[in-house]
Design a protein around this motif. Structure first.
Motif: not given
Length: 130
Positions: A24-44
């Protein structure tokens, strides 16, 4: 990170939900950075998240509660706008995040229109109105 497109951090531990939201987000033109956990999100966020303007955060992650992750992300990126997604009671989440500017709520399951509306509410200038 691709700075030519609008940056969004998608934090979702359920692979199918993440895949649908990412599409959905890529179809709207976003560059999406996906994290499967809180730790991954903080790292990104720490590794170059200054280009990330909005995060879509699942409240029920396996390693951290959504409210804790929101606070941690805001420590790294103080101006980050956040949409918290949850299948739990929206009223409880609204009360939990009521005093935090730039934090919105979207109930799961959501469709594309509902998700985009929540993003517009969190950061009106980030996603153009149709």
């Amino acid at each position: 990170m691709d700075t030519s497109r609008r940056q969004i951090l998608l934090v979702e531990d359920e692979p199918f939900v993440a895949l649908v939201a990412q599409q959905i987000l890529e179809d709207e033109g976003f560059a999406v950075h996906v994290a499967a956990s809180g730790a991954d999100a903080l790292s990104i966020a720490k590794e170059g998240g200054t280009e990330i303007r909005v995060a879509l955060v699942d409240f029920g992650l396996p390693d951290v509660r959504g409210d804790t992750l929101v606070a941690q992300l805001r420590e790294i990126l103080p101006g980050l706008r956040i949409v918290v997604a949850s299948g739990y009671g929206a009223d409880e989440l609204v009360a939990m995040f009521r005093d935090l500017p730039g934090v919105g709520i979207v109930s799961k399951p959501y469709d594309g229109d509902t998700l985009l509306t929540a993003l517009r509410r969190a950061d009106p200038g980030f996603l153009p109105r149709e």
